[in-house]
Design an enzyme around this catalytic site. Structure first.
Site, PDB file in Angstrom:
ATOM      1  N   SER A  92       0.820  -1.213   0.000  1.00 41.74           N
ATOM      2  CA  SER A  92       0.000   0.000   0.000  1.00 41.74           C
ATOM      3  C   SER A  92       0.852   1.260   0.000  1.00 41.74           C
ATOM      4  O   SER A  92       2.038   1.246   0.331  1.00 41.74           O
ATOM      5  CB  SER A  92      -0.909   0.028   1.228  1.00 41.74           C
ATOM      6  OG  SER A  92      -1.657  -1.154   1.332  1.00 41.74           O
TER       7      SER A  92
HETATM    8  N1  SAH Z   1      -0.718  -4.837   3.854  1.00 39.11           N
HETATM    9  C1  SAH Z   1      -0.004  -5.344   2.698  1.00 39.11           C
HETATM   10  C2  SAH Z   1      -0.672  -4.983   1.398  1.00 39.11           C
HETATM   11  C3  SAH Z   1      -1.609  -6.002   1.010  1.00 39.11           C
HETATM   12  S1  SAH Z   1      -2.388  -5.935  -0.569  1.00 39.11           S
HETATM   13  C4  SAH Z   1       1.437  -4.848   2.677  1.00 39.11           C
HETATM   14  O1  SAH Z   1       1.839  -4.186   3.649  1.00 39.11           O
HETATM   15  O2  SAH Z   1       2.149  -5.168   1.747  1.00 39.11           O
HETATM   16  C5  SAH Z   1      -3.709  -7.023  -0.175  1.00 39.11           C
HETATM   17  C6  SAH Z   1      -3.346  -8.478   0.019  1.00 39.11           C
HETATM   18  O3  SAH Z   1      -4.538  -9.173   0.362  1.00 39.11           O
HETATM   19  C7  SAH Z   1      -2.788  -9.178  -1.222  1.00 39.11           C
HETATM   20  O4  SAH Z   1      -1.537  -9.745  -0.929  1.00 39.11           O
HETATM   21  C8  SAH Z   1      -3.851 -10.257  -1.531  1.00 39.11           C
HETATM   22  O5  SAH Z   1      -3.294 -11.455  -2.054  1.00 39.11           O
HETATM   23  C9  SAH Z   1      -4.462 -10.487  -0.165  1.00 39.11           C
HETATM   24  N2  SAH Z   1      -5.836 -11.043  -0.132  1.00 39.11           N
HETATM   25  C10 SAH Z   1      -6.921 -10.703  -0.888  1.00 39.11           C
HETATM   26  N3  SAH Z   1      -7.999 -11.424  -0.522  1.00 39.11           N
HETATM   27  C11 SAH Z   1      -7.600 -12.250   0.497  1.00 39.11           C
HETATM   28  C12 SAH Z   1      -8.267 -13.234   1.276  1.00 39.11           C
HETATM   29  N4  SAH Z   1      -9.559 -13.531   1.102  1.00 39.11           N
HETATM   30  N5  SAH Z   1      -7.544 -13.880   2.237  1.00 39.11           N
HETATM   31  C13 SAH Z   1      -6.225 -13.605   2.426  1.00 39.11           C
HETATM   32  N6  SAH Z   1      -5.547 -12.689   1.705  1.00 39.11           N
HETATM   33  C14 SAH Z   1      -6.215 -12.006   0.752  1.00 39.11           C
END
Ligand code: SAH
Length: 212
Positions: free
Chosen positions: A54
């Site tokens: 993010s």
């Molecule tokens: N907070 C993270 C950014 C995450 S982006 C950072 O600091 O890098 C959002 C993430 O959510 C992605 O890696 C995606 O694969 C994951 N995601 C989406 N849906 C999900 C689900 N149902 N369960 C687990 N992970 C999920």
């Protein structure tokens, strides 16, 4: 001016503990090699698999809303690069525990490798679990705080159940290809919640389980 000082000046970063974590946990340690040098740029960056780490401004805003405290037990759904998990681990300290859940196995490994630079896993503060976070992590509930950096069309009820009374959930809510609201939900009683919405953010979608 450094990005952290800009975030302080623009009041996205406010709490001393969160500012300290931003200084100690370097975003550059959570990027793909090709993006070396981009850590200070206030934009989301690709971490592969169609996902992003993010934007720092958004992470600062969400962490200030979450109000993490020393000793908290926290759930981070969609741990991605592991940056948010590591920031929170720094804040909650060795009496705290944070579980990251990630549905893409390669990203689970990417997060673990990144977080290894900070000793949080061997100290037992951080655990990253490969799986579907839409239903939360019932076996480990209840949590003081739950944070999600992927947008849900509506707040998954399982997550509200897995919060402690007095606990707080911070989640983006809205449709894909539109802007979303960051919603902060306080659990004030067993079935009683109070929420506040902050519009105008953009996230990757939270993938919904077929049977949720
Ligand atoms: N907070 C993270 C950014 C995450 S982006 C950072 O600091 O890098 C959002 C993430 O959510 C992605 O890696 C995606 O694969 C994951 N995601 C989406 N849906 C999900 C689900 N149902 N369960 C687990 N992970 C999920």
């Amino acid at each position: 001016m450094s990005l952290i000082n800009e975030l302080i000046q623009s009041k996205y970063l406010k709490s001393p503990e969160i500012i300290d974590a931003f200084r100690k946990i370097k975003r550059e340690d959570f990027l793909l090699d090709q993006d070396e040098g981009m850590a200070e740029v206030n934009v989301p960056l690709s971490i592969g698999h169609g996902q992003t780490i993010s934007q720092p401004l958004t992470v600062a805003f969400m962490l200030e809303l979450l109000r993490p405290e020393k000793g908290d037990k926290i759930l981070d759904i969609g741990s991605g690069s592991g940056w948010t998990v590591a920031l929170l681990a720094q804040i909650i300290g060795k009496k705290g525990k944070i579980y990251g859940v990630e549905r893409i196995e390669e990203l689970k490994k990417f997060a673990e490798n990144n977080i290894l630079k900070y000793n949080f896993i061997n100290k037992g503060i951080v655990e990253i679990i490969h799986g579907d976070g839409y239903k939360g992590l019932p076996g480990y509930a209840p949590f003081d705080k739950i944070i999600i950096a992927a947008a849900a069309e509506e707040i998954p009820t399982a997550l509200l159940k897995q919060l402690k009374v007095g606990g707080r959930l911070v989640i983006p809510v809205g449709r894909q290809y539109e802007t979303q609201d960051i919603v902060a939900v306080d659990k004030i009683g067993k079935d009683e919640f109070k929420e506040k919405r902050y519009p105008g953010f953009v996230f990757v979608p939270l993938v919904k389980s077929h049977n949720a």
